[in-house]
Design an enzyme around this catalytic site. Sequence first.
Site, PDB file in Angstrom:
ATOM      1  N   CYS A  87       1.000  -1.005  -0.047  1.00 25.69           N
ATOM      2  CA  CYS A  87       0.071   0.182   0.055  1.00 25.69           C
ATOM      3  C   CYS A  87       0.876   1.234   0.061  1.00 25.69           C
ATOM      4  O   CYS A  87       0.507   2.237  -0.750  1.00 25.69           O
ATOM      5  CB  CYS A  87      -1.047  -0.077   1.272  1.00 25.69           C
ATOM      6  SG  CYS A  87      -1.658   1.574   1.465  1.00 25.69           S
ATOM      7  N   CYS A 137      -4.442  -1.830   5.638  1.00 26.10           N
ATOM      8  CA  CYS A 137      -4.437  -0.346   5.378  1.00 26.10           C
ATOM      9  C   CYS A 137      -5.649  -0.086   4.533  1.00 26.10           C
ATOM     10  O   CYS A 137      -5.858  -0.617   3.447  1.00 26.10           O
ATOM     11  CB  CYS A 137      -3.075  -0.569   4.188  1.00 26.10           C
ATOM     12  SG  CYS A 137      -2.574   1.074   3.540  1.00 26.10           S
TER      13      CYS A 137
END
Length: 426
Positions: free
Chosen positions: A147, A245
């Site tokens: 991410c 995330c």
Amino acid sequence: VPLVVAMLLARACYAHVRRDRSLFVRARRYMSASPSIISSHVSLPPDAKGVSVVVGMSGGVDSSVTAHLLKQRGYDVTGVYMRNWDEKDESGECAGEQDWRDVQAVCSYLGIKAIQVDFVKEYWHNVFERFVADYSIGLTPNPDVFCNREIKFKEFSQYAFQTLDARYIATGHYVRTNLGLDGETQLLRGIDRDKDQSYFLSYTSGQALSRALFPLGTMTKGQVRALAAHEGIPTANKKNSVGICFIGKRDISEFLGEYTKMQPGRYVDVDSGADLGGHTSLLTLTAGQGARISGRSEKMFVCGKDLRSKSVFVCTGARHPALFSDSIVARDISWVNGPPPALQRGERLHCQYQVRYRQALGSCQVAYVPGTSWLEVAFDHPQRAASPGQIVVLYQGEVCLGGAIIMHTGPSYLKQGKTLPSQFHI
């Protein structure tokens, strides 16, 4: 005599109070002047006045204080909230909308512009699909690492630099950067060891970090909270975010069940081979995790998985030799600034490592597996529950060298017939 004793005690207490009063005064002075004192220790480029910086804001206290510190230094700050998950596809609370409202409230309070940008498609294709694919073959992936590389330091960076014409981006990560001898941007651990997030940035290149600012890298979480409260920042008391995330905290079994097939099977005792009952999904169990097995009074832990038979192997006790190994082999190596000189010369690299976030650094020796681009990491001390799919991150002192994905561990202590040293603490 009692009077004399009382006088002596009073005198001693007075001296003690006088000695400690200076500490009290300094602490009070620190709290009253905390914005300037704290910000003076924040490492930022000197050319601050009017320089444009775009802060990735999540609606949490860390990114809020990041924006505050930069504004205080004279930067031209814009706050950008990244929408990376389509909440409409999910049942339950829509946390993203509240986070966006918090970003707007903080930006309004600081007197800076707030923008929302959509990276849902990019997150899905570049992070989430990989996350689900890895889980579906029995790995233990870490989506936060990718991410950061694919969204925060690629899509977000490009948006900030190309669309908003910013000179810098900034995030609330607890990391530091430094200019190396060859002019490369090094990634350093945050000084708050409990919050250091260099592990999650190990797959981000030095080039991508070269125009990134991390004001919180020289601060502790306690200082950040105190500063936010002192300045009246709206998110000062907001709880820390947890979970995947941009997706947040979820029941991983239920969540993954919406995107891939769960694989129920059997628990197997690694010592006796006995069938200990069924489990609901092999995919969400990982080495070192406690195994809830009905009818067993002793604590049992996952120590292995077999995707073909859908068996999950378990052992009794946190110090069982099946949980420990001396080495791992890792693939898909990502160096922050290229391979270290020792490896380029074909030598073994002596360094430190983490196989999970917040783990205390351990010492190791690293070498390329002959004829491959894989790394073998040999631990100087037994390592507990390293799992395929996890990221091993390498360090040389404060400097994060990079990371790689664990393919497999070496033979366990059980297979080697070794026992854990009695003085070894886990």
